[in-house]
Write an enzyme that holds these catalytic residues in place. Structure first.
Site, PDB file in Angstrom:
ATOM      1  CG  HIS A 133      97.070 112.698 127.096  1.00  0.00           C
ATOM      2  ND1 HIS A 133      98.009 111.922 126.443  1.00  0.00           N
ATOM      3  CD2 HIS A 133      96.825 112.098 128.285  1.00  0.00           C
ATOM      4  CE1 HIS A 133      98.339 110.897 127.222  1.00  0.00           C
ATOM      5  NE2 HIS A 133      97.628 110.973 128.346  1.00  0.00           N
ATOM      6  CB  SER A 152      96.005 110.560 131.875  1.00  0.00           C
ATOM      7  OG  SER A 152      95.753 110.155 130.543  1.00  0.00           O
ATOM      8  CG  ASP A 157      98.676 112.788 123.090  1.00  0.00           C
ATOM      9  OD1 ASP A 157      97.475 113.153 123.075  1.00  0.00           O
ATOM     10  OD2 ASP A 157      99.216 112.272 124.086  1.00  0.00           O
TER      11      ASP A 157
END
Length: 202
Positions: A182, A18, A179
């Site tokens: 990310h 991601s 977090d």
């Protein structure tokens, strides 16, 4: 390396999870809005063709499964890989661990078929949430694998874990990744700057 990054006839593929994906599959340009987009903009009109092959949630073994279609099929002149944080994360949120040995075997399966220059970007963690500091027990051996393979395969190592944690001591981890994993806009900017500095100065 500069000749590759300033040659429109070349292709550079960014592979990962991601952190690389960043919405690229819904982006008309296929780049997403993270560090890959930053690098695309930074390199300017003489840039190579840039392919973002990141998929959110991927672990190293997932990359192996799609390597031929998503990376090798582009006949890349340079491949940049950032993978590993999900190999750690799944141990803690899904009780689905990946050993360092398994991670290394998958990573070797990515590197072995490549015949072009390679950039390995360290997976990183900047602890923000309670308990994340304990993830280092799992991530650090995987970082050792990435660093070892960079030497063994003659790849350029982008020390993202080292540098982002260094910056986090000044600006705060949540500024770079809300977090701990990310990246924020500032975090992606930091990764792009580090990638460019490391690769272009090699």
């Amino acid at each position: 390396m500069t000749t590759i990054l300033l040659d429109p006839r070349r292709t550079v593929v960014f592979a990962g999870d991601s952190v690389t994906d960043c919405g690229r599959r819904t982006d008309p340009d296929g780049l997403g809005d993270g560090y890959v987009r930053n690098l695309y903009d930074d390199l300017g009109p003489r840039r190579p063709r840039i392919v973002n092959a990141g998929i959110s949630g991927n672990r190293a073994t997932d990359l192996v499964g799609r390597w031929s279609a998503d990376v090798l099929a582009h006949d890349p002149s340079l491949v940049s890989i950032m993978i590993g944080i999900n190999d750690t994360w799944r141990r803690y949120d899904k009780n689905d661990p990946t050993t360092a040995e398994s991670f290394e075997a998958s990573y070797r399966a990515l590197l072995d078929p490549l015949t072009c220059p390679v950039v390995l970007v360290e997976p990183f963690l900047m602890p923000v949430k309670d308990g994340q500091e304990g993830w280092r027990e799992d991530l650090d051996p995987k970082l050792d694998v990435v660093r070892k393979l960079a030497v063994e395969y003659g790849a350029i190592l982008v020390p993202a874990d080292v540098e982002l944690n260094r910056q986090a001591r000044t600006v705060g981890a949540a500024t770079l990744a809300h977090d701990g994993v990310h990246p924020s806009t500032a975090g992606h900017r930091a990764i792009a700057d580090l990638w460019r500095k490391t690769v272009l100065e090699d």
